[in-house]
Scaffold this motif. Structure first.
Motif, PDB file in Angstrom:
ATOM      1  N   VAL A  43      -9.054 -24.099  76.454  1.00 49.71           N
ATOM      2  CA  VAL A  43      -7.699 -24.328  76.962  1.00 49.71           C
ATOM      3  C   VAL A  43      -7.358 -25.813  76.880  1.00 49.71           C
ATOM      4  CG1 VAL A  43      -6.229 -24.219  79.009  1.00 49.71           C
ATOM      5  CG2 VAL A  43      -7.756 -22.314  78.466  1.00 49.71           C
ATOM      6  N   VAL A  44      -8.290 -26.666  77.284  1.00 47.62           N
ATOM      7  CA  VAL A  44      -8.046 -28.111  77.267  1.00 47.62           C
ATOM      8  C   VAL A  44      -7.959 -28.622  75.831  1.00 47.62           C
ATOM      9  CG1 VAL A  44      -9.013 -30.356  77.884  1.00 47.62           C
ATOM     10  CG2 VAL A  44      -9.041 -28.491  79.529  1.00 47.62           C
ATOM     11  N   ILE A  45      -8.834 -28.138  74.951  1.00 45.68           N
ATOM     12  CA  ILE A  45      -8.788 -28.561  73.546  1.00 45.68           C
ATOM     13  C   ILE A  45      -7.461 -28.139  72.925  1.00 45.68           C
ATOM     14  CG2 ILE A  45      -9.835 -28.239  71.271  1.00 45.68           C
ATOM     15  CD1 ILE A  45     -11.444 -30.054  73.147  1.00 45.68           C
ATOM     16  N   ASN A  46      -6.999 -26.915  73.205  1.00 48.24           N
ATOM     17  CA  ASN A  46      -5.715 -26.455  72.670  1.00 48.24           C
ATOM     18  C   ASN A  46      -4.549 -27.254  73.249  1.00 48.24           C
ATOM     19  OD1 ASN A  46      -6.849 -24.542  71.002  1.00 48.24           O
ATOM     20  ND2 ASN A  46      -6.721 -22.925  72.535  1.00 48.24           N
ATOM     21  N   LEU A  47      -4.626 -27.610  74.524  1.00 48.41           N
ATOM     22  CA  LEU A  47      -3.601 -28.459  75.124  1.00 48.41           C
ATOM     23  C   LEU A  47      -3.542 -29.801  74.398  1.00 48.41           C
ATOM     24  CD1 LEU A  47      -1.538 -29.173  77.374  1.00 48.41           C
ATOM     25  CD2 LEU A  47      -3.494 -29.983  78.698  1.00 48.41           C
ATOM     26  N   CYS A  48      -4.699 -30.373  74.140  1.00 49.55           N
ATOM     27  CA  CYS A  48      -4.752 -31.651  73.419  1.00 49.55           C
ATOM     28  C   CYS A  48      -4.114 -31.523  72.042  1.00 49.55           C
ATOM     29  CB  CYS A  48      -6.193 -32.130  73.293  1.00 49.55           C
ATOM     30  SG  CYS A  48      -6.945 -32.620  74.859  1.00 49.55           S
ATOM     31  N   LYS A  49      -4.425 -30.444  71.340  1.00 46.96           N
ATOM     32  CA  LYS A  49      -3.837 -30.227  70.009  1.00 46.96           C
ATOM     33  C   LYS A  49      -2.325 -30.084  70.103  1.00 46.96           C
ATOM     34  CE  LYS A  49      -7.864 -28.170  67.855  1.00 46.96           C
ATOM     35  NZ  LYS A  49      -8.494 -26.942  67.341  1.00 46.96           N
ATOM     36  N   THR A  50      -1.860 -29.374  71.136  1.00 44.18           N
ATOM     37  CA  THR A  50      -0.427 -29.149  71.320  1.00 44.18           C
ATOM     38  C   THR A  50       0.327 -30.463  71.492  1.00 44.18           C
ATOM     39  OG1 THR A  50      -0.834 -27.006  72.329  1.00 44.18           O
ATOM     40  CG2 THR A  50       1.299 -28.019  72.764  1.00 44.18           C
ATOM     41  N   ILE A  51      -0.265 -31.408  72.214  1.00 40.57           N
ATOM     42  CA  ILE A  51       0.421 -32.683  72.427  1.00 40.57           C
ATOM     43  C   ILE A  51       0.085 -33.712  71.350  1.00 40.57           C
ATOM     44  CG2 ILE A  51       0.610 -32.327  74.908  1.00 40.57           C
ATOM     45  CD1 ILE A  51      -1.672 -34.316  75.288  1.00 40.57           C
ATOM     46  N   GLY A  52      -0.702 -33.279  70.342  1.00 37.82           N
ATOM     47  CA  GLY A  52      -1.003 -34.167  69.228  1.00 37.82           C
ATOM     48  C   GLY A  52      -2.173 -35.099  69.458  1.00 37.82           C
ATOM     49  N   ALA A  53      -2.997 -34.805  70.446  1.00 41.46           N
ATOM     50  CA  ALA A  53      -4.169 -35.644  70.722  1.00 41.46           C
ATOM     51  C   ALA A  53      -5.372 -35.081  69.978  1.00 41.46           C
ATOM     52  CB  ALA A  53      -4.451 -35.673  72.222  1.00 41.46           C
ATOM     53  N   ARG A  85     -11.705 -45.044  75.831  1.00 43.76           N
ATOM     54  CA  ARG A  85     -11.080 -44.785  74.520  1.00 43.76           C
ATOM     55  C   ARG A  85     -10.838 -43.308  74.277  1.00 43.76           C
ATOM     56  NH1 ARG A  85     -14.926 -48.122  71.710  1.00 43.76           N
ATOM     57  NH2 ARG A  85     -14.254 -50.150  72.354  1.00 43.76           N
ATOM     58  N   ALA A  86     -11.809 -42.476  74.642  1.00 46.17           N
ATOM     59  CA  ALA A  86     -11.648 -41.029  74.481  1.00 46.17           C
ATOM     60  C   ALA A  86     -10.500 -40.531  75.352  1.00 46.17           C
ATOM     61  CB  ALA A  86     -12.944 -40.312  74.837  1.00 46.17           C
ATOM     62  N   ARG A  87     -10.390 -41.038  76.561  1.00 41.30           N
ATOM     63  CA  ARG A  87      -9.315 -40.651  77.461  1.00 41.30           C
ATOM     64  C   ARG A  87      -7.961 -41.071  76.900  1.00 41.30           C
ATOM     65  NH1 ARG A  87      -6.008 -43.350  80.807  1.00 41.30           N
ATOM     66  NH2 ARG A  87      -5.247 -42.297  82.628  1.00 41.30           N
ATOM     67  N   GLN A  88      -7.886 -42.239  76.334  1.00 39.63           N
ATOM     68  CA  GLN A  88      -6.621 -42.754  75.823  1.00 39.63           C
ATOM     69  C   GLN A  88      -6.063 -41.912  74.682  1.00 39.63           C
ATOM     70  OE1 GLN A  88      -5.518 -44.468  78.414  1.00 39.63           O
ATOM     71  NE2 GLN A  88      -4.419 -45.619  76.878  1.00 39.63           N
ATOM     72  N   LYS A  89      -6.897 -41.135  74.018  1.00 33.85           N
ATOM     73  CA  LYS A  89      -6.393 -40.247  72.953  1.00 33.85           C
ATOM     74  C   LYS A  89      -5.376 -39.261  73.489  1.00 33.85           C
ATOM     75  CE  LYS A  89     -10.307 -40.268  69.805  1.00 33.85           C
ATOM     76  NZ  LYS A  89     -11.278 -39.399  69.119  1.00 33.85           N
ATOM     77  N   MET A  90      -5.462 -38.940  74.764  1.00 31.52           N
ATOM     78  CA  MET A  90      -4.509 -38.013  75.382  1.00 31.52           C
ATOM     79  C   MET A  90      -3.110 -38.632  75.465  1.00 31.52           C
ATOM     80  SD  MET A  90      -5.857 -35.053  76.547  1.00 31.52           S
ATOM     81  CE  MET A  90      -4.754 -34.592  77.871  1.00 31.52           C
TER      82      MET A  90
END
Length: 92
Positions: A43-53, A85-90
């Motif tokens: 769910v979180v990975i798909n959310l990230c993809k949805t917002i372009g992260a 840095r990983a967090r900032q990708k969001m």
């Protein structure tokens, strides 16, 4: 003397806690499953993809809900990233 030392240590602890939280992201509004072993990495990975992260599973350190079960609203999720840095990708 001892009170000053305790105050100093409390301040250092508070600062350290605040600094460690900067790698976290809270997600609100995701419905809860009745399954006690709820797994929502996808769910979180798909959310990230949805917002372009561009976030992958190995970039997530911990992922869990907070608060008590059974409220009117779904409990928020906390996503802890291993570094800033990983967090900032969001957000980029």
């Amino acid at each position: 003397m001892l009170r000053d030392r305790v105050s100093d240590l409390e301040y250092q602890m508070h600062t350290s806690e605040q600094y460690s939280r900067r790698n976290n992201v809270r997600i609100f509004g995701d419905p809860e499953s009745s399954d006690s072993n709820e797994c929502f990495h996808d769910v979180v990975i798909n959310l990230c993809k949805t917002i372009g992260a561009d976030v992958s599973l190995h970039e997530i350190d911990r992922l869990h809900r907070t608060g008590k079960r059974g409220g009117r609203k779904p409990r928020p999720k906390i996503v802890k990233y291993p570094n800033y840095r990983a967090r900032q990708k969001m957000f980029t």
